[in-house]
Design a protein around this motif. Structure first.
Motif, PDB file in Angstrom:
ATOM      1  N   LYS A  29       0.407  -1.128   0.026  1.00  0.00           N
ATOM      2  CA  LYS A  29       0.047  -0.062   0.024  1.00  0.00           C
ATOM      3  C   LYS A  29       1.222   1.613  -0.125  1.00  0.00           C
ATOM      4  CE  LYS A  29      -3.670   2.888   2.523  1.00  0.00           C
ATOM      5  NZ  LYS A  29      -5.163   2.746   3.686  1.00  0.00           N
ATOM      6  N   THR A  30       0.699   2.144  -0.698  1.00  0.00           N
ATOM      7  CA  THR A  30       1.157   3.534  -0.860  1.00  0.00           C
ATOM      8  C   THR A  30       0.620   5.129  -0.956  1.00  0.00           C
ATOM      9  OG1 THR A  30       1.673   3.130  -3.389  1.00  0.00           O
ATOM     10  CG2 THR A  30       3.382   2.620  -2.256  1.00  0.00           C
ATOM     11  N   ALA A  31       1.070   5.464  -0.991  1.00  0.00           N
ATOM     12  CA  ALA A  31      -0.123   6.768  -0.168  1.00  0.00           C
ATOM     13  C   ALA A  31       1.095   8.276  -0.382  1.00  0.00           C
ATOM     14  CB  ALA A  31      -0.781   6.413   0.427  1.00  0.00           C
ATOM     15  N   VAL A  32       0.479   9.206  -1.306  1.00  0.00           N
ATOM     16  CA  VAL A  32       1.385  10.353  -1.128  1.00  0.00           C
ATOM     17  C   VAL A  32       0.125  11.754  -0.761  1.00  0.00           C
ATOM     18  CG1 VAL A  32       2.049  12.246  -2.839  1.00  0.00           C
ATOM     19  CG2 VAL A  32       2.879   9.729  -3.187  1.00  0.00           C
ATOM     20  N   LEU A  33       1.046  12.179   0.422  1.00  0.00           N
ATOM     21  CA  LEU A  33       0.174  13.523   0.636  1.00  0.00           C
ATOM     22  C   LEU A  33       0.620  14.235   0.219  1.00  0.00           C
ATOM     23  CD1 LEU A  33      -1.617  14.286   3.363  1.00  0.00           C
ATOM     24  CD2 LEU A  33       0.777  14.633   4.249  1.00  0.00           C
ATOM     25  N   VAL A  34      -0.487  15.455   0.322  1.00  0.00           N
ATOM     26  CA  VAL A  34       0.061  17.018  -0.111  1.00  0.00           C
ATOM     27  C   VAL A  34      -1.062  17.916   0.158  1.00  0.00           C
ATOM     28  CG1 VAL A  34      -0.033  18.767  -2.354  1.00  0.00           C
ATOM     29  CG2 VAL A  34       0.394  16.011  -2.883  1.00  0.00           C
ATOM     30  N   SER A  35      -0.849  18.785   1.175  1.00  0.00           N
ATOM     31  CA  SER A  35      -2.010  19.652   1.416  1.00  0.00           C
ATOM     32  C   SER A  35      -1.248  21.473   1.431  1.00  0.00           C
ATOM     33  CB  SER A  35      -1.212  19.746   3.285  1.00  0.00           C
ATOM     34  OG  SER A  35      -0.333  20.343   3.484  1.00  0.00           O
ATOM     35  N   SER A  36      -2.359  22.081   1.063  1.00  0.00           N
ATOM     36  CA  SER A  36      -2.663  23.463   1.454  1.00  0.00           C
ATOM     37  C   SER A  36      -1.691  24.247   1.677  1.00  0.00           C
ATOM     38  CB  SER A  36      -4.106  23.901   1.769  1.00  0.00           C
ATOM     39  OG  SER A  36      -4.044  23.852   3.177  1.00  0.00           O
ATOM     40  N   ARG A  37      -0.954  23.905   2.762  1.00  0.00           N
ATOM     41  CA  ARG A  37      -0.235  24.603   3.278  1.00  0.00           C
ATOM     42  C   ARG A  37       1.734  23.987   3.306  1.00  0.00           C
ATOM     43  NH1 ARG A  37      -1.441  26.398   9.658  1.00  0.00           N
ATOM     44  NH2 ARG A  37      -3.047  27.720   9.012  1.00  0.00           N
ATOM     45  N   ASN A  38       1.687  23.476   1.875  1.00  0.00           N
ATOM     46  CA  ASN A  38       2.758  22.671   1.425  1.00  0.00           C
ATOM     47  C   ASN A  38       3.718  21.336   2.340  1.00  0.00           C
ATOM     48  OD1 ASN A  38       2.398  24.765  -1.096  1.00  0.00           O
ATOM     49  ND2 ASN A  38       3.237  25.947   0.339  1.00  0.00           N
ATOM     50  N   ASN A  39       2.675  21.251   2.942  1.00  0.00           N
ATOM     51  CA  ASN A  39       3.106  19.880   3.219  1.00  0.00           C
ATOM     52  C   ASN A  39       3.125  18.502   2.566  1.00  0.00           C
ATOM     53  OD1 ASN A  39       3.676  20.470   5.984  1.00  0.00           O
ATOM     54  ND2 ASN A  39       0.980  20.676   6.170  1.00  0.00           N
ATOM     55  N   PHE A  40       4.333  17.833   2.555  1.00  0.00           N
ATOM     56  CA  PHE A  40       4.438  16.460   1.306  1.00  0.00           C
ATOM     57  C   PHE A  40       5.169  15.798   1.934  1.00  0.00           C
ATOM     58  CE2 PHE A  40       6.779  14.627  -2.463  1.00  0.00           C
ATOM     59  CZ  PHE A  40       5.322  14.341  -2.945  1.00  0.00           C
ATOM     60  N   GLY A  41       4.392  14.658   2.511  1.00  0.00           N
ATOM     61  CA  GLY A  41       4.943  13.153   2.729  1.00  0.00           C
ATOM     62  C   GLY A  41       4.564  11.760   1.517  1.00  0.00           C
ATOM     63  N   VAL A  42       5.521  10.850   2.108  1.00  0.00           N
ATOM     64  CA  VAL A  42       5.167   9.875   1.228  1.00  0.00           C
ATOM     65  C   VAL A  42       4.790   8.584   2.028  1.00  0.00           C
ATOM     66  CG1 VAL A  42       6.051   9.993  -0.993  1.00  0.00           C
ATOM     67  CG2 VAL A  42       7.292   8.995   0.795  1.00  0.00           C
ATOM     68  N   TYR A  43       3.664   7.541   1.869  1.00  0.00           N
ATOM     69  CA  TYR A  43       3.806   6.307   3.017  1.00  0.00           C
ATOM     70  C   TYR A  43       4.011   5.091   1.801  1.00  0.00           C
ATOM     71  CZ  TYR A  43       0.722   3.357   5.608  1.00  0.00           C
ATOM     72  OH  TYR A  43       0.316   2.335   6.245  1.00  0.00           O
ATOM     73  N   THR A  44       4.691   4.421   2.929  1.00  0.00           N
ATOM     74  CA  THR A  44       4.636   2.324   2.532  1.00  0.00           C
ATOM     75  C   THR A  44       4.492   1.678   3.181  1.00  0.00           C
ATOM     76  OG1 THR A  44       6.001   3.481   0.233  1.00  0.00           O
ATOM     77  CG2 THR A  44       5.570   1.033   0.608  1.00  0.00           C
ATOM     78  N   PHE A  45       3.850   0.682   3.078  1.00  0.00           N
ATOM     79  CA  PHE A  45       3.586  -0.912   3.768  1.00  0.00           C
ATOM     80  C   PHE A  45       3.633  -1.599   2.906  1.00  0.00           C
ATOM     81  CE2 PHE A  45       0.622  -4.315   5.352  1.00  0.00           C
ATOM     82  CZ  PHE A  45       1.147  -4.326   6.222  1.00  0.00           C
ATOM     83  N   PHE A  46       4.249  -2.355   3.435  1.00  0.00           N
ATOM     84  CA  PHE A  46       4.593  -3.665   2.617  1.00  0.00           C
ATOM     85  C   PHE A  46       4.564  -5.075   3.720  1.00  0.00           C
ATOM     86  CE2 PHE A  46       7.665  -6.954   1.409  1.00  0.00           C
ATOM     87  CZ  PHE A  46       7.201  -7.255  -0.053  1.00  0.00           C
ATOM     88  N   ASN A  47       4.295  -5.804   2.863  1.00  0.00           N
ATOM     89  CA  ASN A  47       4.145  -7.087   4.042  1.00  0.00           C
ATOM     90  C   ASN A  47       3.839  -8.896   2.894  1.00  0.00           C
ATOM     91  OD1 ASN A  47       1.895  -9.784   5.125  1.00  0.00           O
ATOM     92  ND2 ASN A  47       2.385  -9.327   6.473  1.00  0.00           N
ATOM     93  N   THR A  48       4.524  -9.889   3.423  1.00  0.00           N
ATOM     94  CA  THR A  48       4.756 -10.411   2.233  1.00  0.00           C
ATOM     95  C   THR A  48       4.797 -12.130   3.832  1.00  0.00           C
ATOM     96  OG1 THR A  48       6.195 -12.014   1.142  1.00  0.00           O
ATOM     97  CG2 THR A  48       7.323 -11.204   2.799  1.00  0.00           C
ATOM     98  N   GLN A  49       3.912 -12.923   3.272  1.00  0.00           N
ATOM     99  CA  GLN A  49       4.125 -14.456   3.761  1.00  0.00           C
ATOM    100  C   GLN A  49       5.307 -15.687   3.363  1.00  0.00           C
ATOM    101  OE1 GLN A  49      -0.135 -15.052   5.216  1.00  0.00           O
ATOM    102  NE2 GLN A  49      -0.153 -13.327   6.228  1.00  0.00           N
ATOM    103  N   LYS A  50       5.506 -16.112   3.816  1.00  0.00           N
ATOM    104  CA  LYS A  50       6.330 -17.489   3.290  1.00  0.00           C
ATOM    105  C   LYS A  50       6.405 -18.170   4.756  1.00  0.00           C
ATOM    106  CE  LYS A  50       9.212 -20.206   0.742  1.00  0.00           C
ATOM    107  NZ  LYS A  50       8.220 -20.303  -0.550  1.00  0.00           N
ATOM    108  N   ASN A  51       4.888 -19.396   3.786  1.00  0.00           N
ATOM    109  CA  ASN A  51       4.442 -20.503   4.935  1.00  0.00           C
ATOM    110  C   ASN A  51       3.591 -19.902   6.363  1.00  0.00           C
ATOM    111  OD1 ASN A  51       5.204 -22.471   2.831  1.00  0.00           O
ATOM    112  ND2 ASN A  51       7.623 -22.542   4.034  1.00  0.00           N
TER     113      ASN A  51
END
Length: 281
Positions: free
Chosen positions: A211-233
Motif C-alpha cells: 500500500k502506498t500513498a502521497v500526501l499534499v496539503s494546502s500549506r505545502n506539506n508533502f509526504g509519502v507512505y509505504t506499507f509492505f507485507n509478505t508471507q512465506k509459509n
C-alpha cells in the motif's frame, strides 16, 4: 483514555468516548473519534459524527471476500491445491466444472498451484479477506465535527475531556477495487485551518501486499507512505515507511503542522493454529 503529556505526564485525558451503532453493513459513530483510516491523519481527535462501511457484517462473506475458484475436472480425480508448496485443499471431485470451497484457505493474496489427478498443474491467482475491497463493495467513510486539543502536547489548562478548538473538520475516504490485484485508496480533509489529500494504489504482487500513498496539503506539506507485507509459509514480515519530505511547521501542534517520520518493522511466526510469536521494532 491515554496519557497526552499534560502536566508532565501526571494526568490522563480521555481520547475516545463515543456511541456506536452497526446497521446494514455500516457503522455509525458519534462522540470523540480518532480516525485511523488515513495513513497520515491518525492522531487527531474530533468531536463529531461519522459513518463508514464495513465488511464485518456482510452476508455470504465467503462469496464476497474471496475470489471465486472454479476449475474444470476432465474426469473423476483427486484435486490438490497448494499455497507456497503447502497443501491447503485436497478432495476427490467428479468430472465437470467444480466450484472449490475456499472457507479453509488463509486470508491474503497468493498464487495457487492446482493438481488434478496426473495432469500438469495449473496456476491461479487468489485473494481472500479485506486487504483489497471486493469488486461489488467499495468501502468509504465520512467524518465531520470539530477539532479538539487531543493533539496538543502542551496545554495550559487540563481537562479530562479534550476541549474543542473551533476548527470545523470534514474528512472522507474511499477504497475501490480497480482490477483483480489493484485497488485505489484516498482521503480528503477540509477545514478552516488547511486542506489536504492523500491517495495511492494498493496492490498484490505475488505473495506480497503493498500500500502506498502521497500526501499534499494546502500549506505545502508533502509526504509519502509505504506499507509492505509478505508471507512465506508460517512467517510474515511487515514494513511501514512514512517519510515527511517537506512541511511548513507552525508553533501550534495541529494535525499536519508537525508531522514526523514513522517507520517500523514487524515479524510474526505462526507456531500453530492458535499460537503466534511476533516482534515489532
Amino acid at each position: 483514555s491515554q496519557n497526552n503529556g499534560i502536566n508532565n505526564g501526571e494526568h490522563f485525558q480521555i481520547q475516545n468516548l463515543y456511541a456506536q451503532r452497526i446497521s446494514e453493513n455500516k457503522i455509525y459513530t458519534t462522540g470523540y473519534i480518532v480516525n485511523q483510516t488515513s495513513p497520515f491523519l491518525q492522531s487527531q481527535t474530533i468531536l463529531g459524527a461519522s459513518v463508514r462501511s464495513t465488511l464485518e457484517t456482510v452476508k455470504n462473506a465467503e462469496n464476497v471476500l474471496a475470489t471465486p475458484l472454479i476449475i474444470f475436472v476432465p474426469q473423476a480425480s483427486q484435486v490438490s491445491i497448494f499455497k507456497n508448496e503447502q497443501l491447503i485443499f485436497s478432495q476427490y471431485l467428479e468430472p465437470g466444472y467444480q466450484r472449490i470451497y475456499t472457507g479453509g484457505f488463509p486470508d491474503g493474496a497468493y498464487q495457487l498451484t492446482i493438481k488434478i489427478g496426473t495432469n500438469n498443474p495449473i496456476y491461479r491467482f487468489f485473494s481472500k479477506g479485506s486487504a483489497l475491497p471486493p469488486d461489488q463493495a467499495t468501502q468509504f467513510y465520512l467524518l465531520g465535527g470539530s477539532l479538539t486539543n487531543g493533539t496538543i502536547s502542551n496545554a495550559n489548562n487540563y481537562n479530562y475531556l479534550p476541549g474543542t478548538l473551533g476548527i470545523p473538520v470534514l474528512q472522507a475516504g474511499i477504497d475501490k477495487r480497480l482490477s483483480e490485484s489493484i485497488a485505489l485508496a484516498g482521503d480528503i480533509l477540509l477545514s478552516s485551518d488547511q486542506k489536504s489529500v492523500d491517495a495511492g494504489p494498493i496492490f498484490l504482487l505475488g505473495n506480497a501486499f503493498v500500500k502506498t500513498a502521497v500526501l499534499v496539503s494546502s500549506r505545502n506539506n508533502f509526504g509519502v507512505y509505504t506499507f509492505f507485507n509478505t508471507q512465506k509459509n508460517r512467517l510474515s514480515v511487515s514494513v511501514i515507511l512514512t517519510k515527511i519530505l517537506y512541511q511548513n511547521k507552525t508553533p501550534d501542534y495541529y494535525f499536519l503542522n508537525n508531522l514526523i517520520d514513522n517507520n517500523s518493522v514487524s515479524l510474526s511466526y505462526q507456531v500453530s493454529d492458535n499460537s503466534l510469536l511476533g516482534v515489532v521494532g
